[in-house]
Write a protein that holds these residues in place. Structure first.
Motif, mmCIF file in Angstrom:
data_model
loop_
_atom_site.group_PDB
_atom_site.id
_atom_site.type_symbol
_atom_site.label_atom_id
_atom_site.label_comp_id
_atom_site.label_asym_id
_atom_site.label_seq_id
_atom_site.Cartn_x
_atom_site.Cartn_y
_atom_site.Cartn_z
ATOM 1 N N THR A 206 36.089 34.077 61.801
ATOM 2 C CA THR A 206 37.381 33.662 61.263
ATOM 3 C C THR A 206 38.273 34.885 61.117
ATOM 4 O O THR A 206 37.874 35.867 60.474
ATOM 5 C CB THR A 206 37.219 32.977 59.893
ATOM 6 O OG1 THR A 206 36.381 31.822 60.052
ATOM 7 C CG2 THR A 206 38.569 32.550 59.349
ATOM 8 N N GLU B 13 41.129 36.625 59.392
ATOM 9 C CA GLU B 13 41.736 36.441 58.075
ATOM 10 C C GLU B 13 43.252 36.592 58.076
ATOM 11 O O GLU B 13 43.965 35.898 57.352
ATOM 12 C CB GLU B 13 41.128 37.451 57.089
ATOM 13 C CG GLU B 13 41.569 37.251 55.658
ATOM 14 C CD GLU B 13 40.902 38.243 54.726
ATOM 15 O OE1 GLU B 13 40.390 37.814 53.686
ATOM 16 O OE2 GLU B 13 40.899 39.457 55.047
ATOM 17 N N PRO C 219 46.301 37.418 54.067
ATOM 18 C CA PRO C 219 46.270 36.377 53.025
ATOM 19 C C PRO C 219 47.259 36.622 51.883
ATOM 20 O O PRO C 219 47.741 35.671 51.271
ATOM 21 C CB PRO C 219 44.822 36.425 52.514
ATOM 22 C CG PRO C 219 44.287 37.749 52.945
ATOM 23 C CD PRO C 219 44.998 38.083 54.216
ATOM 24 N N GLN D 190 50.547 35.064 53.064
ATOM 25 C CA GLN D 190 50.453 33.834 53.839
ATOM 26 C C GLN D 190 51.472 32.790 53.390
ATOM 27 O O GLN D 190 51.882 31.930 54.182
ATOM 28 C CB GLN D 190 49.033 33.257 53.749
ATOM 29 C CG GLN D 190 48.751 32.094 54.693
ATOM 30 C CD GLN D 190 48.979 32.449 56.160
ATOM 31 O OE1 GLN D 190 48.529 33.488 56.634
ATOM 32 N NE2 GLN D 190 49.702 31.596 56.888
ATOM 33 N N ARG E 196 44.229 30.913 58.534
ATOM 34 C CA ARG E 196 43.086 31.525 59.221
ATOM 35 C C ARG E 196 42.774 30.823 60.537
ATOM 36 O O ARG E 196 42.863 29.610 60.632
ATOM 37 C CB ARG E 196 41.847 31.481 58.322
ATOM 38 C CG ARG E 196 41.928 32.372 57.087
ATOM 39 C CD ARG E 196 40.630 32.297 56.312
ATOM 40 N NE ARG E 196 40.600 33.252 55.212
ATOM 41 C CZ ARG E 196 39.517 33.561 54.528
ATOM 42 N NH1 ARG E 196 38.362 32.983 54.826
ATOM 43 N NH2 ARG E 196 39.560 34.428 53.538
ATOM 44 N N ARG F 190 39.947 30.387 63.758
ATOM 45 C CA ARG F 190 38.578 30.593 64.231
ATOM 46 C C ARG F 190 38.590 31.105 65.660
ATOM 47 O O ARG F 190 39.478 30.768 66.437
ATOM 48 C CB ARG F 190 37.797 29.280 64.156
ATOM 49 C CG ARG F 190 37.517 28.802 62.740
ATOM 50 C CD ARG F 190 36.687 27.531 62.753
ATOM 51 N NE ARG F 190 36.354 27.088 61.398
ATOM 52 C CZ ARG F 190 35.611 26.032 61.124
ATOM 53 N NH1 ARG F 190 35.130 25.285 62.135
ATOM 54 N NH2 ARG F 190 35.345 25.703 59.876
ATOM 55 N N VAL G 107 33.933 36.483 58.360
ATOM 56 C CA VAL G 107 35.380 36.628 58.220
ATOM 57 C C VAL G 107 35.795 38.044 58.625
ATOM 58 O O VAL G 107 35.356 39.029 58.007
ATOM 59 C CB VAL G 107 35.841 36.339 56.777
ATOM 60 C CG1 VAL G 107 37.355 36.561 56.639
ATOM 61 C CG2 VAL G 107 35.480 34.921 56.386
ATOM 62 N N PRO H 259 38.468 40.805 58.585
ATOM 63 C CA PRO H 259 39.674 41.096 57.795
ATOM 64 C C PRO H 259 40.782 41.716 58.641
ATOM 65 O O PRO H 259 41.214 42.845 58.412
ATOM 66 C CB PRO H 259 39.151 42.073 56.729
ATOM 67 C CG PRO H 259 38.022 42.776 57.397
ATOM 68 C CD PRO H 259 37.392 41.762 58.323
#
Length: 316
Positions: A17, A19, A22, A25, A93, A95, A177, A179
């Motif tokens: 994923t 990120e 965030p 966001q 996010r 994938r 995840v 970053p």
């Protein structure tokens, strides 16, 4: 980091994923619009340089042949990561499969490495043009430029291929995840549950080799250029010579400063918190500024654009 290759009851991770950012966001739609405009402007500007170099006879020289190749690499470089960044800003996010992650990282880093070797070639081209003007037309012809471009591509992609193969053999069995807003290799290595010491050192060694080797060539070339320019008797000649190199110097200073900050650190974990912002400079700001710097500061490009527009009006 000293971690066992894989724990007995762990599951292998085949999907990651991205990120993104965030903390901001909630401004996703605004950031999407800003970065989309920057991406389209960058692509249009670099496409303009490529097109005008192919169309205008006055620009069909080694310098502009190298510049148009560099613009093409910039298009590939940004297109490898910006679409995912836009998707993150729009939908949160994202994938990405392990295979797609490796492909994205391979394209991004290989094209980036080739770009640095090409910057060194462009520096040598300016050195030959200013310091050896009589020999320049015979040495730096289009055939020589084609060979140098091919060599840059071959070395850039060859160096990164082995490293990507090594990363592909790492085990991933914990957090998935990343970053970052793309498959940054440092972030990916940090997620591995294998012993990554040798991989981290190889990453540091390759970054050091690519950046320092190309930077050393560039420094030597421009040191000789400065000495030659200062010896010119006329102030007008000195100004003209400096103007042909200034745009190139601005571009390479932006590229080297951001990339040295991101990549030349032996411990990958030491840069995870700060490299997202620096990577934005490298993937959004610099490719956007390159065509602006090369076109707005270049009288030959202005003249070629005017001539091309006149021919288009006459043909209609």
């Amino acid at each position: 980091k000293e971690i066992p290759v894989q724990m007995e009851n762990s599951t292998t991770v085949w999907e990651f994923t991205l990120e993104g950012f965030p903390a901001v966001q909630h401004l996703g739609k605004v950031l999407f619009a800003v970065h989309l405009l920057a991406y389209l402007a960058s692509m249009a500007g670099n496409a303009l340089i490529i097109t005008i170099t192919c169309v205008a006879l006055r620009l069909q020289t080694p310098m502009y042949f190298l510049l148009s190749t560099f613009s093409f690499l910039e298009c590939c470089f940004t297109s490898a990561v910006i679409p995912k960044l836009l998707a993150i800003f729009l939908s949160g996010r994202q994938r990405i499969s392990f295979a797609a992650c490796l492909i994205q990282a391979f394209v991004f880093v290989s094209v980036g490495a080739t770009g640095f070797f090409l910057i060194a070639v462009m520096s040598v081209d300016r050195y030959m043009a200013i310091c050896m003007p009589l020999r320049y037309p015979t040495i730096m012809n289009l055939r020589t430029c084609s060979l140098l471009i091919t060599a840059s591509l071959a070395v850039g992609f060859a160096l990164i291929t082995g490293f990507i193969v090594k990363v592909s053999r790492l085990s991933f069995c914990g957090p998935n995840v990343i970053p970052h807003f793309f498959c940054d290799l440092g972030s990916l290595i940090h997620l591995s549950c294998s012993n990554t010491r040798s991989t981290e050192m190889l990453a540091f060694g390759l970054a050091l080799l690519i950046l320092v080797a190309s930077l050393l060539v560039t420094i030597i070339a421009y040191s000789n250029i400065v000495v030659t320019i200062l010896r010119l008797p006329s102030a007008h000649e000195r100004k003209k010579a400096f103007s042909t190199c200034s745009s190139h110097l601005i571009v390479l200073s932006l590229m080297y400063s951001s990339c040295i900050f991101i990549y030349v650190k032996p411990k990958q974990t030491s840069r995870l918190d700060s490299n997202r912002e620096a990577a934005l400079v490298n993937t959004v700001v610099t490719p956007l500024l390159n065509p602006v710097i090369y076109t707005l500061r270049n009288k030959q490009v202005h003249q070629a654009l005017r001539e091309t527009m006149c021919r288009m009006k006459m043909s209609t």
